[in-house]
Design an enzyme around this catalytic site. Structure first.
Site, PDB file in Angstrom:
ATOM      1  N   LYS A   1       0.864  -1.201   0.000  1.00  0.00           N
ATOM      2  CA  LYS A   1       0.000   0.000   0.000  1.00  0.00           C
ATOM      3  C   LYS A   1       0.894   1.243   0.000  1.00  0.00           C
ATOM      4  O   LYS A   1       1.481   1.593   1.014  1.00  0.00           O
ATOM      5  CB  LYS A   1      -0.859  -0.027   1.267  1.00  0.00           C
ATOM      6  CG  LYS A   1      -2.189   0.664   1.173  1.00  0.00           C
ATOM      7  CD  LYS A   1      -2.178   2.137   0.945  1.00  0.00           C
ATOM      8  CE  LYS A   1      -1.990   2.967   2.202  1.00  0.00           C
ATOM      9  NZ  LYS A   1      -1.901   4.418   1.890  1.00  0.00           N
TER      10      LYS A   1
ATOM     11  N   GLU B   1       9.090   0.635  11.164  1.00  0.00           N
ATOM     12  CA  GLU B   1      10.155   1.631  10.944  1.00  0.00           C
ATOM     13  C   GLU B   1       9.474   2.980  11.092  1.00  0.00           C
ATOM     14  O   GLU B   1       8.719   3.399  10.218  1.00  0.00           O
ATOM     15  CB  GLU B   1      10.725   1.510   9.521  1.00  0.00           C
ATOM     16  CG  GLU B   1      11.297   0.153   9.184  1.00  0.00           C
ATOM     17  CD  GLU B   1      12.758   0.009   9.590  1.00  0.00           C
ATOM     18  OE1 GLU B   1      13.300   0.928  10.237  1.00  0.00           O
ATOM     19  OE2 GLU B   1      13.344  -1.027   9.274  1.00  0.00           O
TER      20      GLU B   1
ATOM     21  N   CYS C   1      13.261  10.166   7.689  1.00  0.00           N
ATOM     22  CA  CYS C   1      13.065   9.665   9.051  1.00  0.00           C
ATOM     23  C   CYS C   1      14.354   9.790   9.874  1.00  0.00           C
ATOM     24  O   CYS C   1      14.299  10.055  11.068  1.00  0.00           O
ATOM     25  CB  CYS C   1      12.607   8.224   9.012  1.00  0.00           C
ATOM     26  SG  CYS C   1      13.641   7.227   7.938  1.00  0.00           S
TER      27      CYS C   1
ATOM     28  N   GLU D   1       9.179  15.523  15.639  1.00  0.00           N
ATOM     29  CA  GLU D   1       9.674  15.386  14.283  1.00  0.00           C
ATOM     30  C   GLU D   1       9.001  16.442  13.409  1.00  0.00           C
ATOM     31  O   GLU D   1       7.776  16.473  13.303  1.00  0.00           O
ATOM     32  CB  GLU D   1       9.306  13.977  13.800  1.00  0.00           C
ATOM     33  CG  GLU D   1       9.974  13.561  12.554  1.00  0.00           C
ATOM     34  CD  GLU D   1       9.590  12.146  12.142  1.00  0.00           C
ATOM     35  OE1 GLU D   1       8.444  11.718  12.373  1.00  0.00           O
ATOM     36  OE2 GLU D   1      10.453  11.461  11.570  1.00  0.00           O
TER      37      GLU D   1
HETATM   38  P1  NAP Z   1       2.007   7.921   8.086  1.00  0.00           P
HETATM   39  O1  NAP Z   1       0.994   8.976   8.134  1.00  0.00           O
HETATM   40  O2  NAP Z   1       2.221   7.093   9.272  1.00  0.00           O
HETATM   41  O3  NAP Z   1       1.655   7.024   6.831  1.00  0.00           O
HETATM   42  C1  NAP Z   1       2.422   5.904   6.434  1.00  0.00           C
HETATM   43  C2  NAP Z   1       1.550   4.965   5.651  1.00  0.00           C
HETATM   44  O4  NAP Z   1       0.545   4.413   6.497  1.00  0.00           O
HETATM   45  C3  NAP Z   1       0.801   5.632   4.511  1.00  0.00           C
HETATM   46  O5  NAP Z   1       0.738   4.736   3.439  1.00  0.00           O
HETATM   47  C4  NAP Z   1      -0.553   5.861   5.137  1.00  0.00           C
HETATM   48  O6  NAP Z   1      -1.546   6.026   4.191  1.00  0.00           O
HETATM   49  C5  NAP Z   1      -0.734   4.612   5.952  1.00  0.00           C
HETATM   50  N1  NAP Z   1      -1.698   4.715   7.041  1.00  0.00           N
HETATM   51  C6  NAP Z   1      -2.250   5.823   7.616  1.00  0.00           C
HETATM   52  N2  NAP Z   1      -3.083   5.477   8.623  1.00  0.00           N
HETATM   53  C7  NAP Z   1      -3.062   4.118   8.698  1.00  0.00           C
HETATM   54  C8  NAP Z   1      -3.692   3.153   9.552  1.00  0.00           C
HETATM   55  N3  NAP Z   1      -4.505   3.511  10.536  1.00  0.00           N
HETATM   56  N4  NAP Z   1      -3.411   1.847   9.357  1.00  0.00           N
HETATM   57  C9  NAP Z   1      -2.565   1.448   8.388  1.00  0.00           C
HETATM   58  N5  NAP Z   1      -1.945   2.317   7.544  1.00  0.00           N
HETATM   59  C10 NAP Z   1      -2.177   3.631   7.691  1.00  0.00           C
HETATM   60  O7  NAP Z   1       3.428   8.512   7.722  1.00  0.00           O
HETATM   61  P2  NAP Z   1       3.782   9.477   6.553  1.00  0.00           P
HETATM   62  O8  NAP Z   1       3.301  10.830   6.921  1.00  0.00           O
HETATM   63  O9  NAP Z   1       3.354   8.894   5.245  1.00  0.00           O
HETATM   64  O10 NAP Z   1       5.366   9.402   6.586  1.00  0.00           O
HETATM   65  C11 NAP Z   1       6.140  10.141   7.411  1.00  0.00           C
HETATM   66  C12 NAP Z   1       6.586   9.326   8.607  1.00  0.00           C
HETATM   67  O11 NAP Z   1       7.258   8.158   8.201  1.00  0.00           O
HETATM   68  C13 NAP Z   1       7.571  10.059   9.457  1.00  0.00           C
HETATM   69  O12 NAP Z   1       7.220   9.962  10.802  1.00  0.00           O
HETATM   70  C14 NAP Z   1       8.881   9.358   9.184  1.00  0.00           C
HETATM   71  O13 NAP Z   1       9.815   9.458  10.205  1.00  0.00           O
HETATM   72  C15 NAP Z   1       8.450   7.990   8.948  1.00  0.00           C
HETATM   73  N6  NAP Z   1       9.446   7.265   8.171  1.00  0.00           N
HETATM   74  C16 NAP Z   1      10.187   6.318   8.804  1.00  0.00           C
HETATM   75  C17 NAP Z   1      11.152   5.615   8.111  1.00  0.00           C
HETATM   76  C18 NAP Z   1      11.974   4.578   8.784  1.00  0.00           C
HETATM   77  O14 NAP Z   1      12.607   3.790   8.097  1.00  0.00           O
HETATM   78  N7  NAP Z   1      12.017   4.526  10.090  1.00  0.00           N
HETATM   79  C19 NAP Z   1      11.351   5.862   6.749  1.00  0.00           C
HETATM   80  C20 NAP Z   1      10.571   6.832   6.137  1.00  0.00           C
HETATM   81  C21 NAP Z   1       9.609   7.520   6.871  1.00  0.00           C
HETATM   82  P3  NAP Z   1      -1.869   7.492   3.585  1.00  0.00           P
HETATM   83  O15 NAP Z   1      -0.601   8.261   3.517  1.00  0.00           O
HETATM   84  O16 NAP Z   1      -2.362   7.181   2.255  1.00  0.00           O
HETATM   85  O17 NAP Z   1      -2.848   8.081   4.508  1.00  0.00           O
END
Ligand code: NAP
Ligand code: MG
Length: 493
Positions: free
Chosen positions: A197, A271, A305, A402
């Site tokens: 996804k 992650e 991240c 963050e």
């Molecule tokens: P996010 O809001 O957590 O979304 C990540 C993914 O999860 C998206 O595909 C999102 O869909 C989906 N999602 C949202 N709500 C969900 C739920 N209740 N159940 C299952 N999936 C759900 O994060 P983001 O804003 O896309 O990304 C930024 C974050 O990612 C930051 O906090 C960053 O630090 C972290 N990150 C971590 C790493 C690592 O390796 N540790 C790498 C990259 C990024 P939608 O976006 O379509 O709503």
């Protein structure tokens, strides 16, 4: 040395092979469809609900395409297709699985230009990053894991192992294709099938990857792509026949997923977010450190991240370092992601821009001093000038939360012990950096910094052979290296 080899220095570089056309022609390299369907069982199929959402280019706000929104029924169909494909996949000889994976890696490598442009178009990152960093790393991950596909007995040191079945994989928008590769490659190498996804704002490269899977005749159903928003991700994570959930994203959503699947027996890796300390000692080569700090926080607009979002600098050199940093920030070019001279592209979405603005406001209100590089921002699209805050203390929100944008918080320290204490004073533990000319000091720090990865005199360096992942609220499990394979198998004994 070419520009590309300076950045990646790896076997997997293509940047040097194609120079870059100016923005209007660059776009012609990508054949965008006006509508994208779900990729299930090797076919592009309309969503059960008939609903579509738009994906825009964050640098122009232009609508690029409409994309299918998957609901529970679609997720169920994708899981069923994956289950069937997995049974056939695991029955193949390992060397056959490896051949398919090498074929996929080569096809992606050949299509790097198209994929890099698409990534910059849909997500806003500078083309020089998607071309010279993201795509080479995507290919490196695919090749690396293709290499494991017929050597797993070696990887697991002779212990009996079994694939898990169907992996449900949910990825964020900051490195869309790279995160897809991080997820898909180890899963397939270990004999699993996947349902992936992508994030709502950046679905296009995963869908072009689906086209490539189809073209190279990867067994249908092995890779399924279900686009949609958070509800699609939730449906996938909690699907009863998904045996493994791999999530990269925010700590908040990570927590939700963990509680949603608690007790289900699914294997989980998370992650999550980070708030890395980048620690600069007075004895460091300061000009080199400045480059590392700039790359650490402004790479990919700070949507990273493991971004070095907290600069901890030894008090004796703080003034000098900050002056150098500001001088360097004045030279950063902010603008069109498809221009090869751009250093800082567009903020990924309007919502993310609002988040950044809100946190920057809080920094000002809480008494830190803001400085933003003077630059003209385009009228349309989502933009934020590279910014630093000085006079930050650990109680400020900008030191704890963050920001996920091009905003650096600067704190100072006097002793190495104080640096360690400040660096570790965070709920996160994903990455950290140390800048010093003394090797013994780097090791002393690396032993004390509570983070999954610690870089010394460099920052944001990745390699598929090195396991990556966090501790504390940054998640658990590792991706990459031999460790990363463990997440996709059950090992007996
Ligand atoms: P996010 O809001 O957590 O979304 C990540 C993914 O999860 C998206 O595909 C999102 O869909 C989906 N999602 C949202 N709500 C969900 C739920 N209740 N159940 C299952 N999936 C759900 O994060 P983001 O804003 O896309 O990304 C930024 C974050 O990612 C930051 O906090 C960053 O630090 C972290 N990150 C971590 C790493 C690592 O390796 N540790 C790498 C990259 C990024 P939608 O976006 O379509 O709503
Ligand atoms: Mg988009």
């Amino acid at each position: 040395m070419t520009e590309a080899s300076k950045t990646t220095g790896s076997l997997f570089e293509f940047g040097s092979k194609w120079d870059y056309a100016p923005a209007p022609e660059a776009r012609d390299w990508v054949k965008l469809q006006s509508r994208y369907e779900l990729f299930i069982g090797g076919k592009f199929v309309a969503p059960h609900s008939g609903r579509y959402f738009q994906t825009v280019s964050p640098s122009t706000e232009e609508v690029l395409a409409e994309v299918a929104e998957a609901d529970e029924a679609d997720v169920d169909a994708a899981v069923a297709a994956a289950e069937e494909a997995q049974r056939a996949w695991v029955a193949l000889r390992p060397s056959e699985r490896a051949k398919y994976m090498f074929r996929l890696a080569r096809a992606v490598q050949e299509r790097s230009r198209e994929l890099a442009i698409l990534e910059s178009l849909d997500g806003g990152k500078p083309i020089k990053e998607s071309r010279d960093v993201d795509l080479p790393l995507v290919c490196a991950h695919l090749f690396y894991h293709a290499g494991w596909a017929d050597k797993l007995d070696l990887a697991f040191q002779g212990r009996a192992w079994r694939p898990l079945g169907v992996a449900g994989q949910i990825i964020p928008w900051n490195f869309p294709l790279l995160m897809a590769a991080w997820k898909i490659a180890p899963a397939l190498a270990c004999g699993n099938a996947v349902v992936l996804k992508p994030a709502e704002t950046t679905p296009l490269t995963a869908l072009h990857l689906a086209r490539i899977c189809q073209e190279i005749e990867l067994p249908p159903g092995l890779v399924n792509i279900v686009t949609g928003a958070g509800t699609t991700g939730a449906a996938l994570a909690s699907h009863a026949r998904v045996k493994k959930v791999a999530f990269t994203g925010s700590t908040d959503v990570g927590r939700k997923i963990q509680s949603a699947i608690a007790g289900s027996g699914k294997k989980l890796t998370l992650e999550l977010g980070g708030k890395a300390a980048n620690v600069v000692f007075g004895d460091a080569a300061l000009d080199q450190a400045v480059e590392g700090i700039i790359g650490g926080i402004f790479f990919n607009q700070g949507h990273v991240c493991c971004a070095g979002s907290r600069l901890l600098v030894e008090e004796s050199v703080a003034e000098e370092l900050i002056a150098k940093l500001k001088d360097r920030m004045r030279t950063l070019r902010v603008g069109d992601p498809l221009d090869k001279n751009t250093d800082v592209g567009a903020i990924n979405s309007k919502a993310q821009l609002e988040t950044i603005r809100g946190l920057v406001r809080s920094g000002e209100e809480e008494g830190a001093e803001r400085w933003s590089a003077p630059c003209e921002l385009p009228g349309k699209g989502f933009w934020f000038s590279p910014t630093i805050f000085t006079g930050v203390t650990n109680t400020h929100r900008i030191a704890r939360e963050e920001i996920f944008g091009p905003v650096l918080s600067v704190l100072t320290f006097r002793t190495a012990e104080e640096a360690v204490e400040k660096a570790n004073n965070t709920m996160y533990g994903l990455s950290a950096g140390v800048w010093t000319s003394k090797g013994s000091k780097s090791f002393w720090m690396a032993q004390r910094l509570r983070a999954g990865v610690v870089w010394a005199n460099t920052f944001n360096k990745f390699d598929p052979t090195a396991p990556f992942g966090g501790i504390k609220e940054s998640g658990f499990g590792r991706e990459g290296g031999r460790h990363g394979l463990n997440a996709y198998v059950e090992i007996e004994g």
